[in-house]
Design a protein around this motif. Structure first.
Motif, short mmCIF file in Angstrom:
data_model
loop_
_atom_site.label_atom_id
_atom_site.label_comp_id
_atom_site.label_asym_id
_atom_site.label_seq_id
_atom_site.Cartn_x
_atom_site.Cartn_y
_atom_site.Cartn_z
N SER A 1 0.79 -1.24 0.00
CA SER A 1 0.00 0.00 0.00
C SER A 1 0.82 1.29 0.00
N LYS A 2 0.72 2.07 1.08
CA LYS A 2 1.33 3.40 1.06
C LYS A 2 2.83 3.35 0.82
N SER A 3 3.52 2.43 1.49
CA SER A 3 4.97 2.36 1.31
C SER A 3 5.29 1.99 -0.13
N LEU A 4 4.48 1.11 -0.69
CA LEU A 4 4.71 0.70 -2.07
C LEU A 4 4.57 1.91 -3.00
N LEU A 5 3.50 2.65 -2.80
CA LEU A 5 3.28 3.84 -3.64
C LEU A 5 4.40 4.85 -3.45
N HIS A 6 4.79 5.01 -2.20
CA HIS A 6 5.84 5.98 -1.90
C HIS A 6 7.13 5.60 -2.63
N CYS A 7 7.57 4.35 -2.47
CA CYS A 7 8.81 3.92 -3.12
C CYS A 7 8.68 4.01 -4.63
N ALA B 1 9.07 6.47 -11.80
CA ALA B 1 8.88 5.42 -12.80
C ALA B 1 7.56 5.62 -13.56
N ARG B 2 7.53 5.18 -14.81
CA ARG B 2 6.33 5.31 -15.63
C ARG B 2 5.63 3.96 -15.78
N VAL B 3 6.38 2.90 -15.45
CA VAL B 3 5.87 1.56 -15.67
C VAL B 3 6.15 0.71 -14.43
N LEU B 4 5.20 -0.17 -14.11
CA LEU B 4 5.43 -1.11 -13.02
C LEU B 4 5.31 -2.52 -13.58
N ILE B 5 6.29 -3.37 -13.27
CA ILE B 5 6.20 -4.77 -13.68
C ILE B 5 6.20 -5.62 -12.42
N ALA B 6 5.18 -6.47 -12.29
CA ALA B 6 5.05 -7.24 -11.05
C ALA B 6 4.96 -8.73 -11.35
N GLU C 1 -4.29 -3.56 -4.94
CA GLU C 1 -4.58 -2.67 -3.82
C GLU C 1 -4.23 -1.20 -4.14
N VAL C 2 -3.17 -1.01 -4.91
CA VAL C 2 -2.75 0.37 -5.20
C VAL C 2 -3.07 0.78 -6.63
N LEU C 3 -3.75 -0.13 -7.34
CA LEU C 3 -3.98 0.11 -8.77
C LEU C 3 -4.69 1.43 -9.08
N PRO C 4 -5.78 1.78 -8.37
CA PRO C 4 -6.46 3.02 -8.71
C PRO C 4 -5.51 4.23 -8.71
N THR C 5 -4.67 4.30 -7.67
CA THR C 5 -3.74 5.44 -7.60
C THR C 5 -2.77 5.41 -8.77
N LEU C 6 -2.28 4.22 -9.11
CA LEU C 6 -1.32 4.11 -10.21
C LEU C 6 -1.96 4.56 -11.52
#
Ligand SMILES: *[C@@H]1O[C@H](CO)[C@@H](O)[C@H](O)[C@H]1NC(C)=O
Ligand SMILES: *[C@@H]1O[C@H](CO)[C@@H](O)[C@H](O)[C@H]1NC(C)=O
Ligand SMILES: *[C@@H]1O[C@H](CO)[C@@H](O)[C@H](O)[C@H]1NC(C)=O
Length: 673
Positions: free
Chosen positions: A199-205, A211-216, A226-231
């Motif tokens: 959540s918050k820590s993930l978004l913060h980091c 970064a423009r892209v996230l690969i998970a 969980e953090v998708l809407p913000t992303l």
């Protein structure tokens, strides 16, 4: 007949004897670590004499034996006086060679990055296994081809361009290698997120590195959702490493890679990359950017340790760490080695893995070595080919039992931090030391220990506002000068934190040093010992815990007013475990279950405070800095603290009031936490 040389030799002998006579007392307790100190002049006198006499005899055939005897004597003398001279010179020479190598890389055009090095390896040994993971081999050529697919897929579907950054949120997996080289081929940087954060820590980091892209990884999908809407709000492209996914907003990457061609990518696409372009972002005490130049410094570490292409390295450490990714993976590629990768460290599988794959080098952190020593003994404990262990945080007692059990393995303990501009390495056989002062290194990048005020957590300053060097043999704060040869790249997105890490006017007005935040000790023989870490981070289970981050999470609880987080030592473990002193809002009570839910939701297990202490107010300094030192000293013993005290009980999913029984079993090491 006396030749001129013999005369000179004779007189210098007399001179030396005279000198020796009046210098014996200081010689005996000579503590000066400097090689060329005046106190040692008498030794140089002796050395000179021996050399002169040997020379003299060369001019006189009769004296051949004298010459030989002189030489042997001289060597014995040097060995006794400077037992580490040879190793010091060898290490100095290695550093020098590495420096030449890096200077060469800097001069080459186009810039010689780790990618170019990798491509060279692909040409030279295409079929050699680069990574072996869960029984499958991935050759150098395979990784190269895959990286071409990655580059094409990301260029087409995420519109990646040179200079962009992509964040990896992945568990240990060989795809780290091709994703990373795919990015390199587009001139992009990778940001390595710790997969334990949420959540918050993930978004913060994630947002720290722009970064423009996230690969998970596929198994981390829930955390991403969980953090998708913000992303998505921020127009971030989110990919998952699978072929299908039915969450709107998350794209799949594997199918896109399959459709892309694996033909080489044009170097044009990365033509603007230089040695100072960001390469990798890692999260330690802040977001640290590692540029290509710095990446080389870490990559060449394995070569400094004497690894060759015949070695096989075992890397059970997480790849989101500098040690696993930069040192292990890149170091292996530079040497042309094979990496045995594991999803997660497992003490019981460790040695079997090493035996199956003929592993010769293992990477460790202090904790993993302890876990290995705690496994039940087996007859085949000493049957393996491991010759070297590289890592940090190993304690003397663990080292002893480790070597007693698993045979003589060369242990190369090192000291450094991703953001630091200096590192030490244990290149001699000294137990407990993280390294040794080397005259060449000290010239290359000056460093010193300065006196530190533990109460105020600041370096002491004299009346002129300058720092005070620590007397020899005492513990002090390590500071290293920031120069163009030893630069400090700073934390990204946080100029305040970067500034805080830099110390000005240390030994002269106007100089700038990097505050390592670590207390070290140099002994009289120049060995370096790690003592403690100070400031806003501590380490637990091999991870850095940023106290301010934990504090932010705690004060978000509706009944907590203020929080102060610090680490406390537990006997028989490495690092420090988290403890928090908190004050409650007026009229509110501490809720054990709510606190647990909140903490476990927002913090990875290693950062969750194990102990919480309720105070009526938190002590601060005149400048409103929290005073942690007295809290650290008081620890968590319920019999010596009158405040309410709670401990974390993950099994019962809540915090519980501390009891003397629990305290005793923690101290006795009977409880695994
Ligand atoms: C996201 O993209 C849309 C459309 O392309 C644009 O209108 C919006 O401003 C962007 N939002 C951010 C945060 O960049
Ligand atoms: C390990 O070494 C042994 C003997 O040297 C050899 O027989 C075996 O094939 C090797 N195993 C691997 C995986 O290379
Ligand atoms: C330093 O190196 C020596 C020799 O390899 C080793 O025996 C010793 O354990 C090392 N010290 C530490 C703390 O790792």
């Amino acid at each position: 007949m006396w030749t001129l040389w013999q005369l000179i030799g004779f007189f210098s002998l007399i001179k030396m004897i005279l000198q020796l006579d009046c210098q014996i007392p200081p010689l005996v307790n000579d503590c000066n670590p400097c090689y060329f100190s005046p106190l040692k002049s008498v030794h140089w006198g002796l050395l000179r004499t021996v050399l002169m006499m040997s020379l003299s005899s060369l001019f006189n055939m009769q004296g051949l034996w004298t010459a030989l005897a002189g030489l042997v004597l001289g060597m014995i003398f040097v060995h006794i006086q400077f037992p580490y001279l040879l190793q010091d010179c060898k290490y100095g020479w290695t550093l020098f060679r590495i420096k030449l190598k890096r200077d060469g890389f800097r001069k080459r055009k186009p810039f010689y990055t780790v990618l170019e090095c990798f491509l060279e390896r692909v040409r030279r040994q295409p079929d050699k296994a680069l990574i072996i993971f869960e029984g499958r081999e991935y050759s150098y050529l395979y990784v190269d081809r895959q990286s071409n697919r990655v580059a094409r897929a990301l260029r087409t579907h995420a519109d990646l361009r040179e200079g962009d950054t992509v964040a990896f949120f992945m568990s240990n997996d060989p795809s780290y290698a091709w994703l990373w080289f795919g990015l390199c081929k587009l001139g992009c940087a990778a940001s390595l997120l710790n997969y334990n954060i949420r959540s918050k820590s993930l978004l913060h980091c994630f947002s720290c590195c722009g970064a423009r892209v996230l690969i998970a990884s596929e198994e981390l999908k829930a955390a991403v959702e969980e953090v998708l809407p913000t992303l998505l709000e921020q127009n971030i492209s989110v990919f998952i490493l699978s072929k299908d996914c039915n969450t709107p907003g998350i794209e799949t990457l594997l199918d896109k890679m399959e459709q892309a061609s694996d033909e080489p990518i044009s170097p044009e696409l990365r033509s603007k990359v230089t040695m100072v372009s960001p390469a990798v972002y890692v999260y330690t005490s802040g977001t640290t950017v590692i540029n290509h130049d710095k990446l080389w410094a870490i990559t060449l570490y394995l070569s400094t340790c004497g690894a060759t292409s015949d070695d096989v390295i075992y890397s059970p450490l997480p790849l989101y760490h500098g040690a696993g990714f930069n040192l292990g993976l890149h170091g292996a590629i530079e040497r042309g080695m094979t990496v045995i990768l594991r999803r997660k460290f497992s003490a019981s599988a460790f040695w079997d893995d090493c035996r199956i794959h003929n592993v010769t080098i293992i990477q460790y952190i202090g904790e993993t070595m302890r876990y290995l020593c705690n496994t039940p003994e087996r007859e085949i404990d000493k049957t393996h080919k491991v010759r070297m262990a590289i890592g940090n945080g190993l304690r003397e007692d663990v080292w002893r039992s480790f070597q007693g059990r698993f045979g003589h393995i060369r242990i190369v303990e090192f000291y450094t931090a991703s953001e630091s501009n200096i590192g030490f390495m244990n290149y001699t056989g000294k137990m407990g030391a993280v390294g040794r002062e080397n005259f060449y290194q000290k010239r290359l990048c000056p460093y010193a220990l300065v006196q530190f005020d533990a109460e105020r957590e600041e370096p002491l300053r004299d009346s002129n506002g300058l720092c005070i060097p620590t007397p020899e043999g005492e513990t002090g704060l390590l500071v290293s000068e920031i120069t163009s040869a030893a630069p400090f790249l700073g934390y990204c997105g946080s100029p305040e934190q970067t500034e805080k890490k830099q110390m000005r006017n240390v030994f002269q007005k106007g100089d700038v040093y990097l505050n390592s935040g670590d207390l070290l000790r140099f002994d009289k023989d120049n060995f370096i010992y790690f003592q403690d870490r100070v400031g806003d981070t501590f380490r637990w289970k091999g991870e850095n815990v940023a106290t301010t981050e934990v504090e932010c999470v705690l004060v978000a609880l509706n009944f907590i007013e203020d929080a102060c987080v610090y680490g406390v030592k537990i006997p028989g473990t490495e690092g420090k475990i988290g403890m928090a002193a908190v004050t409650l809002k007026a009229g509110r009570e501490f809720s054990c279950s709510e606190a647990f839910l909140h903490v476990s939701k927002y913090l990875p297990p290693y950062a969750q405070p194990q102990f919480i202490r309720i105070q009526s107010c938190l002590e601060t300094t005149g400048t409103f800095k929290q005073v942690k030192s007295s809290l650290v000293r008081e620890g968590f013993n319920p019999s010596s603290i009158n405040d309410l005290l709670y401990f974390l009980m993950p099994r019962d999913k809540c915090y519980k009031p501390m009891t003397q029984i629990y305290y005793n079993s923690v101290i006795a090491g009977e409880l695994r936490i």
